[in-house]
Design a protein around this motif. Structure first.
Motif, short mmCIF file in Angstrom:
data_model
loop_
_atom_site.label_atom_id
_atom_site.label_comp_id
_atom_site.label_asym_id
_atom_site.label_seq_id
_atom_site.Cartn_x
_atom_site.Cartn_y
_atom_site.Cartn_z
N GLY A 40 0.81 -1.22 0.00
CA GLY A 40 0.00 0.00 0.00
C GLY A 40 0.84 1.26 0.00
N THR A 41 1.91 1.25 0.78
CA THR A 41 2.80 2.41 0.82
C THR A 41 3.49 2.59 -0.52
N HIS A 42 3.89 1.48 -1.13
CA HIS A 42 4.49 1.55 -2.47
C HIS A 42 3.50 2.15 -3.46
N LYS A 43 2.27 1.72 -3.40
CA LYS A 43 1.23 2.22 -4.31
C LYS A 43 1.09 3.73 -4.16
N HIS A 44 1.02 4.19 -2.93
CA HIS A 44 0.89 5.62 -2.66
C HIS A 44 2.13 6.38 -3.14
N ALA A 45 3.31 5.89 -2.77
CA ALA A 45 4.55 6.60 -3.10
C ALA A 45 4.82 6.61 -4.60
N ALA A 46 4.57 5.49 -5.27
CA ALA A 46 4.85 5.39 -6.71
C ALA A 46 3.96 6.30 -7.53
N ASP A 47 2.74 6.49 -7.10
CA ASP A 47 1.78 7.29 -7.87
C ASP A 47 1.59 8.69 -7.31
N CYS A 48 2.36 9.06 -6.31
CA CYS A 48 2.21 10.34 -5.62
C CYS A 48 2.30 11.53 -6.57
N GLY A 49 3.22 11.51 -7.50
CA GLY A 49 3.41 12.63 -8.41
C GLY A 49 2.47 12.64 -9.60
N ARG A 50 1.61 11.65 -9.71
CA ARG A 50 0.74 11.54 -10.88
C ARG A 50 -0.64 12.13 -10.63
N GLY A 51 -0.78 12.94 -9.59
CA GLY A 51 -2.05 13.56 -9.31
C GLY A 51 -2.68 12.99 -8.05
N ALA A 52 -3.52 13.79 -7.47
CA ALA A 52 -4.19 13.37 -6.24
C ALA A 52 -4.96 12.08 -6.45
N ASP A 53 -4.85 11.20 -5.49
CA ASP A 53 -5.58 9.93 -5.45
C ASP A 53 -5.14 8.91 -6.50
N ALA A 54 -4.08 9.18 -7.26
CA ALA A 54 -3.67 8.23 -8.29
C ALA A 54 -3.43 6.84 -7.71
N GLY A 55 -2.63 6.73 -6.68
CA GLY A 55 -2.36 5.44 -6.07
C GLY A 55 -3.06 5.24 -4.74
N ASP A 56 -3.79 6.27 -4.31
CA ASP A 56 -4.37 6.20 -2.98
C ASP A 56 -5.56 5.25 -2.88
N ALA A 57 -6.27 5.03 -3.95
CA ALA A 57 -7.38 4.06 -3.91
C ALA A 57 -6.82 2.66 -3.64
N GLY A 58 -5.72 2.31 -4.31
CA GLY A 58 -5.08 1.03 -4.08
C GLY A 58 -4.48 0.95 -2.69
N MET A 59 -3.90 2.05 -2.24
CA MET A 59 -3.34 2.11 -0.89
C MET A 59 -4.43 1.86 0.14
N ARG A 60 -5.57 2.53 -0.02
CA ARG A 60 -6.67 2.36 0.94
C ARG A 60 -7.14 0.90 0.99
#
Length: 125
Positions: A40-60
């Motif tokens: 989950g942390t990887h998902k958030h960190a990897a997609d962090c620069g691609r716009g809000a919530d890009a990887g955060d749905a997967g992280m959640r």
């Protein structure tokens, strides 16, 4: 390795250890839960620069799964403050930026990985 931001390597190590324990053990639940934390942390960190919530749905989703696995694990497990991990995951589900730079304490310290740890992880694949 998680504390170094090496989430993929951390995931691999937790997965390897998870396979060493039988179903229904606290060790298995802990390793599986921490594997989800790393993913989950990887998902958030990897997609962090691609716009809000890009990887955060997967992280959640991964953090929710992690919370399920960690539910029955003792609050202090092999020196890891699992209660603090659960609290951080719950908050990060609603405020993902709180996971940025988070380090997991072991025996009240937040250690970095050694080169030997990375060598070990590289040998798992």
């Amino acid at each position: 390795m998680y504390n170094d931001g090496a989430y993929t390597e951390s995931y691999d190590c937790f997965k390897f250890e998870w396979y060493n324990y039988g179903r229904g053990t606290a060790e298995s639940a802990f390793c599986h839960g921490m594997q989800q934390v790393a993913a989950g942390t990887h998902k958030h960190a990897a997609d962090c620069g691609r716009g809000a919530d890009a990887g955060d749905a997967g992280m959640r989703s991964l953090f929710s799964t992690a919370l399920g696995y960690l539910q029955g694990v003792p609050d202090d497990f092999y020196g890891v403050d699992v209660a603090a991990v659960r609290r951080r995951l719950l908050v990060a589900i609603f405020e993902p930026q709180l996971i940025d730079g988070w380090r997991i304490a072991i025996d009240d310290h937040t250690p970095d990985a050694y080169p030997a740890d990375y060598e070990y992880a590289a040998g798992l694949g």
